[in-house]
Design a protein around this motif. Structure first.
Motif, PDB file in Angstrom:
ATOM      1  N   LEU A   1       0.826  -1.209   0.000  1.00  0.00           N
ATOM      2  CA  LEU A   1       0.000   0.000   0.000  1.00  0.00           C
ATOM      3  C   LEU A   1       0.858   1.255   0.000  1.00  0.00           C
ATOM      4  N   HIS A   2       1.972   1.222   0.705  1.00  0.00           N
ATOM      5  CA  HIS A   2       2.870   2.369   0.722  1.00  0.00           C
ATOM      6  C   HIS A   2       3.622   2.498  -0.590  1.00  0.00           C
ATOM      7  N   ASP A   3       4.009   1.371  -1.165  1.00  0.00           N
ATOM      8  CA  ASP A   3       4.797   1.396  -2.397  1.00  0.00           C
ATOM      9  C   ASP A   3       3.995   1.954  -3.564  1.00  0.00           C
ATOM     10  N   ASP A   4       2.701   1.671  -3.609  1.00  0.00           N
ATOM     11  CA  ASP A   4       1.893   2.093  -4.760  1.00  0.00           C
ATOM     12  C   ASP A   4       0.464   2.389  -4.314  1.00  0.00           C
ATOM     13  N   PRO A   5       0.251   3.504  -3.600  1.00  0.00           N
ATOM     14  CA  PRO A   5      -1.103   3.796  -3.103  1.00  0.00           C
ATOM     15  C   PRO A   5      -2.104   4.094  -4.217  1.00  0.00           C
ATOM     16  N   ALA A   6      -1.631   4.459  -5.412  1.00  0.00           N
ATOM     17  CA  ALA A   6      -2.541   4.778  -6.511  1.00  0.00           C
ATOM     18  C   ALA A   6      -3.069   3.535  -7.216  1.00  0.00           C
ATOM     19  N   TYR A   7      -2.496   2.376  -6.934  1.00  0.00           N
ATOM     20  CA  TYR A   7      -2.949   1.140  -7.582  1.00  0.00           C
ATOM     21  C   TYR A   7      -4.399   0.838  -7.162  1.00  0.00           C
ATOM     22  N   PRO A   8      -5.233   0.285  -8.045  1.00  0.00           N
ATOM     23  CA  PRO A   8      -6.634  -0.001  -7.707  1.00  0.00           C
ATOM     24  C   PRO A   8      -6.767  -1.219  -6.795  1.00  0.00           C
ATOM     25  N   TRP A   9      -6.345  -1.075  -5.581  1.00  0.00           N
ATOM     26  CA  TRP A   9      -6.348  -2.182  -4.631  1.00  0.00           C
ATOM     27  C   TRP A   9      -7.765  -2.537  -4.184  1.00  0.00           C
ATOM     28  N   THR A  10      -7.973  -3.823  -3.988  1.00  0.00           N
ATOM     29  CA  THR A  10      -9.114  -4.342  -3.246  1.00  0.00           C
ATOM     30  C   THR A  10      -8.534  -5.325  -2.237  1.00  0.00           C
ATOM     31  N   VAL A  11      -9.332  -5.717  -1.266  1.00  0.00           N
ATOM     32  CA  VAL A  11      -8.839  -6.688  -0.283  1.00  0.00           C
ATOM     33  C   VAL A  11      -8.465  -7.990  -0.985  1.00  0.00           C
ATOM     34  N   ALA A  12      -9.255  -8.383  -1.970  1.00  0.00           N
ATOM     35  CA  ALA A  12      -8.972  -9.633  -2.677  1.00  0.00           C
ATOM     36  C   ALA A  12      -7.653  -9.551  -3.437  1.00  0.00           C
ATOM     37  N   VAL A  13      -7.426  -8.458  -4.143  1.00  0.00           N
ATOM     38  CA  VAL A  13      -6.179  -8.284  -4.900  1.00  0.00           C
ATOM     39  C   VAL A  13      -4.987  -8.233  -3.950  1.00  0.00           C
TER      40      VAL A  13
ATOM     41  N   VAL B   1      -3.102   9.979  -6.863  1.00  0.00           N
ATOM     42  CA  VAL B   1      -3.381   9.200  -5.655  1.00  0.00           C
ATOM     43  C   VAL B   1      -4.392   8.084  -5.898  1.00  0.00           C
ATOM     44  N   GLY B   2      -4.788   7.875  -7.159  1.00  0.00           N
ATOM     45  CA  GLY B   2      -5.524   6.663  -7.481  1.00  0.00           C
ATOM     46  C   GLY B   2      -7.028   6.765  -7.560  1.00  0.00           C
ATOM     47  N   TYR B   3      -7.567   7.975  -7.736  1.00  0.00           N
ATOM     48  CA  TYR B   3      -9.013   8.100  -7.893  1.00  0.00           C
ATOM     49  C   TYR B   3      -9.368   8.117  -9.374  1.00  0.00           C
ATOM     50  N   GLY B   4     -10.452   7.415  -9.704  1.00  0.00           N
ATOM     51  CA  GLY B   4     -10.830   7.289 -11.097  1.00  0.00           C
ATOM     52  C   GLY B   4     -11.334   8.573 -11.711  1.00  0.00           C
ATOM     53  N   SER B   5     -11.813   9.485 -10.889  1.00  0.00           N
ATOM     54  CA  SER B   5     -12.319  10.748 -11.415  1.00  0.00           C
ATOM     55  C   SER B   5     -12.065  11.850 -10.407  1.00  0.00           C
ATOM     56  N   GLU B   6     -12.020  13.066 -10.918  1.00  0.00           N
ATOM     57  CA  GLU B   6     -11.850  14.228 -10.044  1.00  0.00           C
ATOM     58  C   GLU B   6     -13.033  14.357  -9.090  1.00  0.00           C
ATOM     59  N   ALA B   7     -14.221  14.029  -9.559  1.00  0.00           N
ATOM     60  CA  ALA B   7     -15.417  14.142  -8.722  1.00  0.00           C
ATOM     61  C   ALA B   7     -15.357  13.169  -7.543  1.00  0.00           C
ATOM     62  N   ALA B   8     -14.948  11.926  -7.807  1.00  0.00           N
ATOM     63  CA  ALA B   8     -14.849  10.934  -6.730  1.00  0.00           C
ATOM     64  C   ALA B   8     -13.814  11.359  -5.696  1.00  0.00           C
ATOM     65  N   PHE B   9     -12.691  11.864  -6.183  1.00  0.00           N
ATOM     66  CA  PHE B   9     -11.658  12.351  -5.266  1.00  0.00           C
ATOM     67  C   PHE B   9     -12.175  13.526  -4.438  1.00  0.00           C
ATOM     68  N   SER B  10     -12.848  14.461  -5.076  1.00  0.00           N
ATOM     69  CA  SER B  10     -13.353  15.641  -4.367  1.00  0.00           C
ATOM     70  C   SER B  10     -14.335  15.251  -3.273  1.00  0.00           C
ATOM     71  N   ARG B  11     -15.196  14.270  -3.575  1.00  0.00           N
ATOM     72  CA  ARG B  11     -16.162  13.824  -2.563  1.00  0.00           C
ATOM     73  C   ARG B  11     -15.442  13.199  -1.370  1.00  0.00           C
ATOM     74  N   ALA B  12     -14.472  12.343  -1.643  1.00  0.00           N
ATOM     75  CA  ALA B  12     -13.746  11.674  -0.554  1.00  0.00           C
ATOM     76  C   ALA B  12     -12.957  12.681   0.275  1.00  0.00           C
ATOM     77  N   PHE B  13     -12.343  13.640  -0.390  1.00  0.00           N
ATOM     78  CA  PHE B  13     -11.528  14.625   0.319  1.00  0.00           C
ATOM     79  C   PHE B  13     -12.401  15.506   1.217  1.00  0.00           C
ATOM     80  N   LYS B  14     -13.520  15.969   0.684  1.00  0.00           N
ATOM     81  CA  LYS B  14     -14.388  16.838   1.479  1.00  0.00           C
ATOM     82  C   LYS B  14     -15.016  16.066   2.631  1.00  0.00           C
ATOM     83  N   ARG B  15     -15.328  14.798   2.412  1.00  0.00           N
ATOM     84  CA  ARG B  15     -15.911  13.983   3.479  1.00  0.00           C
ATOM     85  C   ARG B  15     -14.946  13.874   4.660  1.00  0.00           C
ATOM     86  N   SER B  16     -13.647  13.830   4.394  1.00  0.00           N
ATOM     87  CA  SER B  16     -12.658  13.679   5.456  1.00  0.00           C
ATOM     88  C   SER B  16     -12.221  14.990   6.076  1.00  0.00           C
ATOM     89  N   THR B  17     -12.209  16.071   5.298  1.00  0.00           N
ATOM     90  CA  THR B  17     -11.650  17.336   5.784  1.00  0.00           C
ATOM     91  C   THR B  17     -12.682  18.423   6.023  1.00  0.00           C
TER      92      THR B  17
END
Length: 329
Positions: free
Chosen positions: A234-246, A299-315
């Motif tokens: 996770l530290h080496d490549d946080p932008a990779y589309p990780w899932t628990v299964a992968v 940082v691995g978000y598929g869209s700017e909108a998805a990233f913006s939602r996640a960022f605002k939800r946390s900050t």
């Protein structure tokens, strides 16, 4: 699938990542000698001291080194601690506190305005870097440092810190930094050197505390090899589309084994940790002036909108607001 170089024996330097996320915005440092009896020194909430610092200073941490004599110290809701020569007391979260020559302390309420004026005087050079007050005989000498910071709201470091830390009879690297700081009170360029030494002493104090803490597992990495391997990926490549299964497939474990062992070792699920790691990196990139779209991609978000939602939800702030806003109170 992309190959990742992390191995089973890797331990990500989580503590360095956490300390790096404490964005220091300035340091003010001075040495004061007091003649006993002296009036208590009281500091208000760190946020009340931010006017003495640069833009984007959201909090002020501080620490004090006892060079000579002794005193008492306590943060709000903490038991008083008596300090002697070589001790350091730190207030990393900006809690109100006092320093006093005796208990109970005098002048019961903090005066933020007078301390802000003192810090502004130190910053401008109007207040000398070394001064004396009090009219008694016994002397106590303190090195006092105040650090402006802009801690990330999802940084687990501040959540794990107590309001007051005491380091007794400091030795090793921390003692060396104290000696260097004492040697740099005056002289051309000394203000810049004092600032850097102040920051180093503060971070080293936090580092020693966290390394000795039995509760902050994330600062030490983990002794669980499976969780450590997943953490390294996770530290080496946080932008990779990780899932628990992968992630489980990459570390050679079942999904259920990873889902059980990772939270026990780190205190969060793999996906919770990944989200925090991505947003932490995103905030740092935004601080550096990167565009929202570029940060979302990095940082691995598929869209700017998805990233913006996640960022605002946390900050509570949009990425564009974080990037351009003066976040001081």
């Amino acid at each position: 699938m992309t190959e990742h170089p992390a191995s089973l024996t890797m331990r990500p330097d989580l503590l360095s990542d956490a300390l790096r996320a404490i964005r220091l915005t300035g340091a003010l440092y001075y040495r004061v000698s007091t003649k006993t009896p002296w009036p208590a020194i009281r500091a208000p909430l760190g946020v009340e001291l931010t006017p003495a610092f640069a833009r984007r200073t959201r909090n002020v941490a501080s620490y004090h080194v006892v060079i000579e004599g002794s005193c008492w110290a306590a943060a709000e809701e903490c038991d008083p601690a008596q300090l002697g020569e070589g001790d350091i007391v730190a207030f990393p979260t900006g809690a109100p506190y006092f320093l006093a020559c005796e208990l109970p302390p005098s002048n019961p309420s903090p005066e933020s305005g007078s301390l802000v004026d003192l810090l502004r005087g130190v910053a401008s050079g109007a207040v000398p870097p070394s001064f004396t007050f009090g009219a008694g005989t016994e002397q106590t000498t303190l090195v006092c440092a105040f650090l402006g910071c802009d801690p990330l709201p999802f940084d687990p470091l501040f959540a794990s810190l107590p309001p007051m830390l005491v380091a007794r009879e400091v030795k090793g690297q921390l003692a060396t930094l104290v000696e260097l700081a004492l040697a740099e009170v005056d002289g051309a360029g000394s203000m810049s050197v004092r600032e850097r030494l102040s920051e180093s002493m503060f971070l080293e104090t936090l580092r020693q505390h966290l390394l000795s803490s039995a509760t902050a597992a994330w600062t030490r990495g983990t002794d669980d090899s499976l969780a450590a391997h997943a953490l390294a990926l996770l530290h080496d490549d946080p932008a990779y589309p990780w899932t628990v299964a992968v992630l489980a497939a990459e570390v050679g474990a079942s999904r259920s084994a990873l889902a059980e062992r990772f939270p026990k070792a780190i205190g969060q699920t793999p996906m919770q940790y990944l989200t925090r790691r991505r947003l932490e990196l995103a905030a740092l990139l935004l601080n550096e002036g990167a565009t929202v779209a570029a940060v979302a991609r990095r940082v691995g978000y598929g869209s700017e909108a998805a990233f913006s939602r996640a960022f605002k939800r946390s900050t509570g702030i949009t990425p564009s607001g974080w990037r351009g806003e003066d976040r001081s109170p």
